[in-house]
Write an enzyme that holds these catalytic residues in place. Structure first.
Site, PDB file in Angstrom:
ATOM      1  N   THR A 107      -4.511  -2.763 -11.997  1.00  0.00           N
ATOM      2  CA  THR A 107      -3.819  -1.738 -11.552  1.00  0.00           C
ATOM      3  C   THR A 107      -4.464  -1.151 -10.307  1.00  0.00           C
ATOM      4  O   THR A 107      -5.512  -1.579  -9.827  1.00  0.00           O
ATOM      5  CB  THR A 107      -3.391  -0.699 -12.215  1.00  0.00           C
ATOM      6  OG1 THR A 107      -2.281  -0.025 -11.792  1.00  0.00           O
ATOM      7  CG2 THR A 107      -4.317   0.115 -12.854  1.00  0.00           C
ATOM      8  N   LYS A 127      -5.370  -4.199  -7.130  1.00  0.00           N
ATOM      9  CA  LYS A 127      -4.318  -5.540  -7.127  1.00  0.00           C
ATOM     10  C   LYS A 127      -4.471  -6.490  -6.243  1.00  0.00           C
ATOM     11  O   LYS A 127      -4.176  -7.725  -6.231  1.00  0.00           O
ATOM     12  CB  LYS A 127      -2.969  -5.051  -7.299  1.00  0.00           C
ATOM     13  CG  LYS A 127      -2.589  -4.252  -8.422  1.00  0.00           C
ATOM     14  CD  LYS A 127      -1.046  -3.789  -8.467  1.00  0.00           C
ATOM     15  CE  LYS A 127      -0.620  -3.420  -9.906  1.00  0.00           C
ATOM     16  NZ  LYS A 127       1.097  -3.185  -9.931  1.00  0.00           N
ATOM     17  N   ASN A 164      -1.476  -8.592 -10.870  1.00  0.00           N
ATOM     18  CA  ASN A 164      -1.351  -7.502 -11.661  1.00  0.00           C
ATOM     19  C   ASN A 164      -1.963  -8.008 -13.313  1.00  0.00           C
ATOM     20  O   ASN A 164      -2.090  -7.356 -14.201  1.00  0.00           O
ATOM     21  CB  ASN A 164      -0.078  -6.769 -12.111  1.00  0.00           C
ATOM     22  CG  ASN A 164       0.922  -7.430 -12.976  1.00  0.00           C
ATOM     23  OD1 ASN A 164       0.786  -8.740 -13.146  1.00  0.00           O
ATOM     24  ND2 ASN A 164       1.588  -6.741 -13.539  1.00  0.00           N
ATOM     25  N   ALA A 170       9.569  -1.117   1.580  1.00  0.00           N
ATOM     26  CA  ALA A 170       9.091  -2.137   2.038  1.00  0.00           C
ATOM     27  C   ALA A 170       7.919  -2.468   1.868  1.00  0.00           C
ATOM     28  O   ALA A 170       6.916  -3.210   2.480  1.00  0.00           O
ATOM     29  CB  ALA A 170       9.378  -2.440   3.613  1.00  0.00           C
ATOM     30  N   GLY A 185      12.741   2.993 -14.225  1.00  0.00           N
ATOM     31  CA  GLY A 185      11.486   2.316 -14.233  1.00  0.00           C
ATOM     32  C   GLY A 185      10.856   1.873 -15.619  1.00  0.00           C
ATOM     33  O   GLY A 185       9.764   0.965 -15.505  1.00  0.00           O
TER      34      GLY A 185
HETATM   35  P1  ATR Z   1       4.152   0.454  -3.491  1.00  0.00           P
HETATM   36  O1  ATR Z   1       3.001  -0.556  -3.218  1.00  0.00           O
HETATM   37  O2  ATR Z   1       4.232   1.548  -4.351  1.00  0.00           O
HETATM   38  O3  ATR Z   1       5.540  -0.162  -2.897  1.00  0.00           O
HETATM   39  P2  ATR Z   1       3.512   1.225  -0.484  1.00  0.00           P
HETATM   40  O4  ATR Z   1       2.969  -0.070  -0.139  1.00  0.00           O
HETATM   41  O5  ATR Z   1       2.590   2.286  -0.010  1.00  0.00           O
HETATM   42  O6  ATR Z   1       3.501   1.301  -1.966  1.00  0.00           O
HETATM   43  O7  ATR Z   1       4.815   1.355   0.492  1.00  0.00           O
HETATM   44  C1  ATR Z   1       5.639   2.650   0.131  1.00  0.00           C
HETATM   45  C2  ATR Z   1       7.142   2.568   0.453  1.00  0.00           C
HETATM   46  O8  ATR Z   1       7.433   3.782   0.262  1.00  0.00           O
HETATM   47  C3  ATR Z   1       7.053   2.411   1.991  1.00  0.00           C
HETATM   48  O9  ATR Z   1       8.371   1.251   2.085  1.00  0.00           O
HETATM   49  C4  ATR Z   1       7.326   3.504   2.685  1.00  0.00           C
HETATM   50  O10 ATR Z   1       7.946   3.790   3.824  1.00  0.00           O
HETATM   51  P3  ATR Z   1       7.281   3.370   5.303  1.00  0.00           P
HETATM   52  O11 ATR Z   1       6.952   2.104   5.212  1.00  0.00           O
HETATM   53  O12 ATR Z   1       7.817   4.196   6.079  1.00  0.00           O
HETATM   54  O13 ATR Z   1       6.020   3.989   4.971  1.00  0.00           O
HETATM   55  C5  ATR Z   1       8.196   4.333   1.566  1.00  0.00           C
HETATM   56  N1  ATR Z   1       7.981   5.794   1.565  1.00  0.00           N
HETATM   57  C6  ATR Z   1       7.115   6.309   0.913  1.00  0.00           C
HETATM   58  N2  ATR Z   1       7.102   7.866   1.374  1.00  0.00           N
HETATM   59  C7  ATR Z   1       8.524   8.001   2.014  1.00  0.00           C
HETATM   60  C8  ATR Z   1       9.134   9.059   2.253  1.00  0.00           C
HETATM   61  N3  ATR Z   1       8.840  10.241   2.168  1.00  0.00           N
HETATM   62  N4  ATR Z   1      10.147   8.643   2.825  1.00  0.00           N
HETATM   63  C9  ATR Z   1      10.843   7.437   2.967  1.00  0.00           C
HETATM   64  N5  ATR Z   1      10.049   6.276   2.529  1.00  0.00           N
HETATM   65  C10 ATR Z   1       8.919   6.620   2.015  1.00  0.00           C
END
Ligand code: ATR
Length: 280
Positions: free
Chosen positions: A67, A71, A92, A133, A248
């Site tokens: 985790t 990862k 994972n 994304a 989830g």
């Molecule tokens: P994970 O592995 O959990 O998917 P990550 O790779 O850090 O984590 O991705 C986080 C996602 O949540 C991204 O799409 C991020 O948007 P950005 O690409 O614009 O950063 C989105 N995200 C996180 N906080 C956000 C917020 N406050 N508002 C909108 N999108 C958010």
């Protein structure tokens, strides 16, 4: 659970791991099936990852879960990476096969199994909107595209990241679109399934939601990868609109069940694992 000299170790490495529900779920399954394993959690800082992996190999672990934050870094220490982990870009679950360590990823398939079993939907007919994304969106997008979902729109605050993910997923589907978070009204109105993969709404920021509640509608399943809280503001808003909702918890359960199946070769006792997860 009987521990003997034949009992083989399984486990989880991450940092931190003290919050993890995996030992509860896995040991409940092991006990239920009298499987010759025991599963423990190990807090490993990134600087110790290499030594830890060597240690697990020496101690003849049958496999282990990985985790945050390991990862991606763990991929350097595998003998092979399977197609799923390669496509998702993260491991994972590690499985020992013929003495080799194979890195795989059960997050996406765990999500898919949860969605299908709990929501009973025909995937190929869905119009899906994925919010986010990042790594989680990549896992979900991959399994949906592979499963034949015809329309997938990725919406994200940072548009170039959504475009980058869409380009990657276009290897498995030619129905991928991209929108900014602010410009997704039409796509969400037309969607049959909206999936939040961002952390927006997660404890302690429970008052936040990633999209405008007015865009949601009753002909839609709204799914949130978050499980703390079990019902996010997004899911409350969806429920108010008459939509079916999915959180989830099922992904957490089924990613573990699939990992257990890889290690033991047994069908996972999902009801037992779910009870262990909900008991906590
Ligand atoms: P994970 O592995 O959990 O998917 P990550 O790779 O850090 O984590 O991705 C986080 C996602 O949540 C991204 O799409 C991020 O948007 P950005 O690409 O614009 O950063 C989105 N995200 C996180 N906080 C956000 C917020 N406050 N508002 C909108 N999108 C958010």
């Amino acid at each position: 659970m009987k521990i003997t000299a034949q009992t083989r170790p399984l486990g989880l490495i991450g940092h931190p791991v003290s919050h993890s529900k995996s030992p509860l779920m896995m040991n409940a399954a092991i006990k239920k099936q009298q499987a010759p394993f025991v599963y423990l959690a190990y807090d490993i800082v990134p600087q110790q990852l290499k030594q830890a992996v060597q240690g697990l190999r020496t101690l003849q672990f049958q496999g282990f879960n990985v985790t945050i934050p390991h990862k991606v870094a763990i991929m350097d220490y595998m003998d092979e990476i399977d197609e799923t982990a390669e496509a998702i870009g993260a491991v994972n679950t590690v499985v020992k096969r013929n003495g080799k360590w194979i890195g795989t990823n059960t997050d996406g398939l765990g999500y898919l199994r949860s969605l299908q079993e709990e929501m009973n939907l025909n995937l190929t007919e869905q119009r899906v909107v994925i919010i986010g994304a990042g790594g989680a969106a990549r896992a979900i997008g991959y399994v949906l595209a592979k499963a034949g979902v015809a329309h997938i729109t990725i919406i994200n605050r940072t548009i170039y990241k959504a475009e980058h993910l869409a380009t990657h997923l276009s290897q498995w589907s030619n129905g991928i679109e991209v929108r900014s978070l602010a410009d997704a009204k039409v796509q969400i109105k037309k969607a049959t399934c909206v999936i939040n993969t961002t952390s927006v709404g997660m404890h302690p920021h429970v008052e936040e939601m990633p999209i405008d509640a007015d865009w949601l509608h009753e002909d839609c399943i709204v799914s949130d990868l978050i499980y703390t809280p079990s019902r996010t503001k997004l899911l409350h808003a969806a429920k108010d609109k008459g939509a079916r909702i999915h959180n989830g918890m099922g992904m957490l359960l089924y990613q573990a069940a699939i990992a257990y199946e890889h290690w033991t070769g047994n069908k996972a006792p999902v009801a037992t694992m779910r009870a262990a997860l909900l008991e906590t």
